[in-house]
Scaffold this motif. Structure first.
Motif: not given
Lengths: 124, 649
Positions: A56, A61, A83, A89, A91-92, A104, B43-44, B47-48, B51, B69, B196, B249, B254-257, B260, B266
């Motif tokens: 992320v 991304s 994390a 994610l 896997m993606e 982590k 969200f980011r 997440h940070s 981590g 998150e 998956k 397939e 779920e994508t974070a894409q 983003q 920015i």
């Protein structure tokens, strides 16, 4: 032969920690990126042997960055840094072309082991 | 094992930045600014923090951040709507994490409150209102009952993923991908879909995965591929006949894409380095030394008079000045850092007091020396508390008065020469001199006679007296005993001043006059009673020569007359309690200075010239003496006091 590493993570803190893991003589950290856009740019510029990629990140991304890098260089070796609890994610990212992943908090030995295997499995 | 302690400081500062960003996001969301990007940013941030705290081993912070998150992820995926409860719990979580970071800093144990909060958030996450994406039933597609039974030659690979694998399903996926590079995978058990979805079965020796591949392969090929995958405990393979099976397939992942792909611009990351304040202080000290040494060389030059030396000294002076400016600008930080926490503070205070207040901040980009920025949060917070608690009226009362229901506080920063004016203005009820007088009377600070007929100016002065606090009730966030007197002393201690303007019924504006830079200053040297003193030039309007006809006396006060303006004439040596010289001879040398409100003409003995001085602060007890602002050393080694005019008047 020195293994050239590119580190992509938006936290300076994480980049420093990962850099320390690669502080040995076998490695050379050739670049750092703080977001997905930079990661792709720096990859194209530096063509590292290994890239560690946070999932992320701002602007783009890690997964998207992997996609673009692999498109540019299908031999790219990218290791995702995730994390706990991000399996889908990761896997993606793997589907997008990342070779492996580390979780982590990561143990340096684990990281090095993953890196060694990823490097070893070079396409013939 | 990586030594984590040296990362602590960085971990703390980065985590705080993320918390600040989250605060801003939640404030936006609370105001109803529905932006996808805001949720994505929050969200980011969560997440940070998750981590980083995981890496540092602070699992409690990790867990709390993780729960945030998850909840943010649901919002991001539009699986639920934002509501008051969620926003409230987010604010609580941010505060809790901030406290936990302090606990980390102080090496204290975590207050257990985090656990309940985490459970609460997890509870919310579980109670998701509607499941937009229906939980798909596990698709056991290993062997369809259909008739697609084409037999093909191939191999059956049995792999055991290590029982200690962090994520066996991810590992299995990696395995599949590597094998796909070798040849076609017909089938897998568990299937790719199941993998998956994380549906791996744990056997005694590990996680078994069976892969059926089309074609024939040599042992070395398989060995090579499999040795490139970690966490494989063992594997074996054999020839087999396979049933063809269309691989499906999963497409919904779920994508974070999407989150983003922000469409807003920015700004590119600036090339910045984090520098410790101490290092900049050291730079300034070194510069100070250089100036002193240069001063010594100037003295030498007076004796040796060598043109080359002159040139060298001039160049050095330029270099030192440039370097000084560069370091000073590195020390400058935008006021934004100082004021960014205020919106949240105002929100919390307003809620506690049952008032509606909004805050607007202008001039965020104005810069101040970081040493000042470090000292200003407490005074600022105190002023804001006063505004919300005592200034802004309750909404109903405001409406009755014809004011807007929502009170406003405006913070404005403006530069004026080498000063920064930071003003905090509210549109509340203003200062009521009578109330102030009453309070002061109660506290025994003034007499009854003084209390009567008190005017606004006097009332304001009372506010600044130590021991004066208008807190009628001590709320959770107000009235902690930081009085306006402390505000005044902090600001004056940094060479600034506080001024107050208030109109009963309309509002109050408090202005902090702050010096922008703190170290090297141009000073005027003067002699007084055979002693040399230095006065920062910024305080001096100009110097004048006073002739007898320009002096007027009125009620025991002498005035200097200039263009029909009567300026009080004061003898500097008297102010400093120094011996008067033998009769002052005309013309007198006087300096025109501007105090808080009035101009003054200060008579000195002689003007001795200008100097670029590095001012060192005085330590205790000298710093308490009014009038002394520091000390500096002249080129000839003499140490002179630097006078602080502000504290004399």
């Amino acid at each position: 032969m020195v293994i050239r590493v590119l580190i992509a993570d938006d936290a300076l803190f994480m980049r420093n920690m990962i850099k320390e893991v690669f502080s040995g003589d076998d490695f050379q950290v050739v670049g750092e990126a703080a977001n997905g856009v930079e990661a792709v740019e720096k990859y194209k510029q530096l063509k590292p042997d290994i890239t560690t990629m946070d999932i992320v990140m701002p602007l783009k991304s890690g997964i998207e960055a992997v996609r673009e890098i692999v498109k540019f260089d299908k031999t790219a070796r990218i290791i995702m840094c995730s994390a706990l609890g991000q399996e889908s994610l990761v896997m993606e990212a793997i589907e997008a072309g990342a070779r492996d992943y580390i979780v982590k908090p990561f143990k340096p030995e684990k990281v090095l082991e993953v890196v060694k295997r990823v490097i070893k499995a070079e396409d013939g | 094992m990586v030594d984590l302690s040296k990362y602590k400081a960085l971990f703390l500062s980065e985590s705080l930045e993320h918390l600040q960003s989250m605060n801003e996001c939640f404030l936006k969301l609370e105001r109803g600014e529905k932006e996808e990007d805001t949720i994505a940013t929050a969200f980011r941030n969560a997440h940070s923090i998750k981590g980083m705290s995981a890496s540092m081993g602070y699992n409690q912070i990790r867990d709390l951040a993780h729960s945030m998150e998850d909840l943010l992820d649901q919002l991001r995926q539009k699986q639920r709507e934002l509501d008051k409860e969620i926003v409230e719990v987010f604010f609580q979580a941010v505060d809790r994490i901030e406290k936990m970071l302090k606990e980390v800093e102080q090496d204290k144990e975590f207050d257990p409150a985090w656990e309940k909060l985490t459970e609460r958030i997890q509870g919310l996450v579980k109670k998701k209102p509607t499941t937009q994406i229906p939980e798909s039933a596990p698709t056991k597609k290993s062997l369809p009952k259909s008739e697609k039974k084409t037999k093909a030659e191939g191999i059956e690979l049995s792999v055991l993923i290590s029982p200690s694998a962090d994520s066996p399903s991810v590992r299995a996926l990696i395995l599949l991908k590597r094998l796909e590079e070798l040849g076609k995978i017909i089938n897998a058990v568990p299937s790719r879909e199941e993998i998956k979805q994380g549906k791996m079965v744990k056997a005694e020796q590990g996680y078994p995965v069976k892969i059926f591949m089309e074609g024939s392969y040599q042992e070395e090929q398989l060995n090579r591929v499999l040795s490139g995958v970690s966490e494989i405990a063992q594997f074996e393979f054999k020839q087999a006949r396979l049933k063809a099976e269309p691989e499906k397939e999963p497409t919904q992942i779920e994508t974070a894409q999407k989150a983003q792909e922000g469409e807003h611009a920015i700004s590119p990351l600036p090339q910045t380095v984090r520098v410790k304040t101490q290092l900049l202080d050291d730079f300034i000290n070194s510069l100070g030394e250089m100036i002193l040494i240069k001063g010594e060389m100037e003295e030498l030059y007076r004796k040796i008079s060598h043109s080359g030396l002159r040139q060298g000294l001039d160049r050095m002076e330029r270099l030192i000045r440039e370097f000084h400016d560069q370091v000073m600008s590195a020390r400058l930080m935008p006021i934004e850092l100082l004021v960014q926490r205020l919106p949240r503070l105002v929100r919390d205070l307003a809620r506690e007091e049952g008032k509606e207040v909004e805050i607007e901040i202008l001039g965020k980009e104005i810069e101040l020396d970081r040493a000042l920025i470090e000292k200003l949060p407490d005074p600022l917070v105190h002023i804001i508390r006063n505004s919300v608690s005592h200034g802004i009226e309750p909404p109903e009362k405001r409406e009755k008065l014809g004011k807007n229901r929502v009170g406003r506080i405006i913070i404005n920063a403006v530069r004026e020469h080498d000063l920064v004016l930071l003003s905090i203005a509210d549109d509340g009820q203003g200062i009521d001199p009578k109330k102030i007088a009453h309070r002061a009377l109660d506290k025994g600070l003034i007499s009854k006679e003084q209390a009567e007929g008190i005017n606004m100016e006097q009332a304001i002065n009372l506010l600044f007296m130590p021991g004066f606090s208008t807190a009628e009730k001590v709320g959770m966030l107000s009235g902690r005993g930081v009085g306006m007197d402390v505000v005044k002393s902090v600001v004056e201690g940094m060479g600034g001043m506080v001024s107050v303007f208030s109109e009963l019924g309309k509002g109050t504006t408090i202005t902090l006059h702050l010096p922008q830079t703190v170290a090297i200053v141009n000073v005027l040297l003067i002699s007084l009673a055979n002693e040399i003193f230095a006065i920062p030039i910024s305080r001096i309007m100009r110097s004048v020569e006073v002739y007898p006809y320009q002096v007027r006396k009125s009620q025991n006060q002498e005035y200097y007359v200039e263009r029909q303006e009567l300026i009080p004439l004061l003898y500097f040596h008297k102010l400093l309690d120094l011996k008067a010289p033998e009769n002052h001879r005309f013309p007198l040398n006087a300096l025109l200075v501007e105090g808080k409100k009035k101009k003054m003409a200060l008579v000195v003995d002689e003007l001795k010239g200008q100097e670029q001085a590095f001012i060192r602060p005085l330590g205790r007890p000298l710093e308490r003496i009014p009038g002394l602002g520091g000390v500096t050393m002249l080129g000839d080694g003499r140490i002179v006091f630097v006078l602080d005019l502000m504290s004399l008047f």
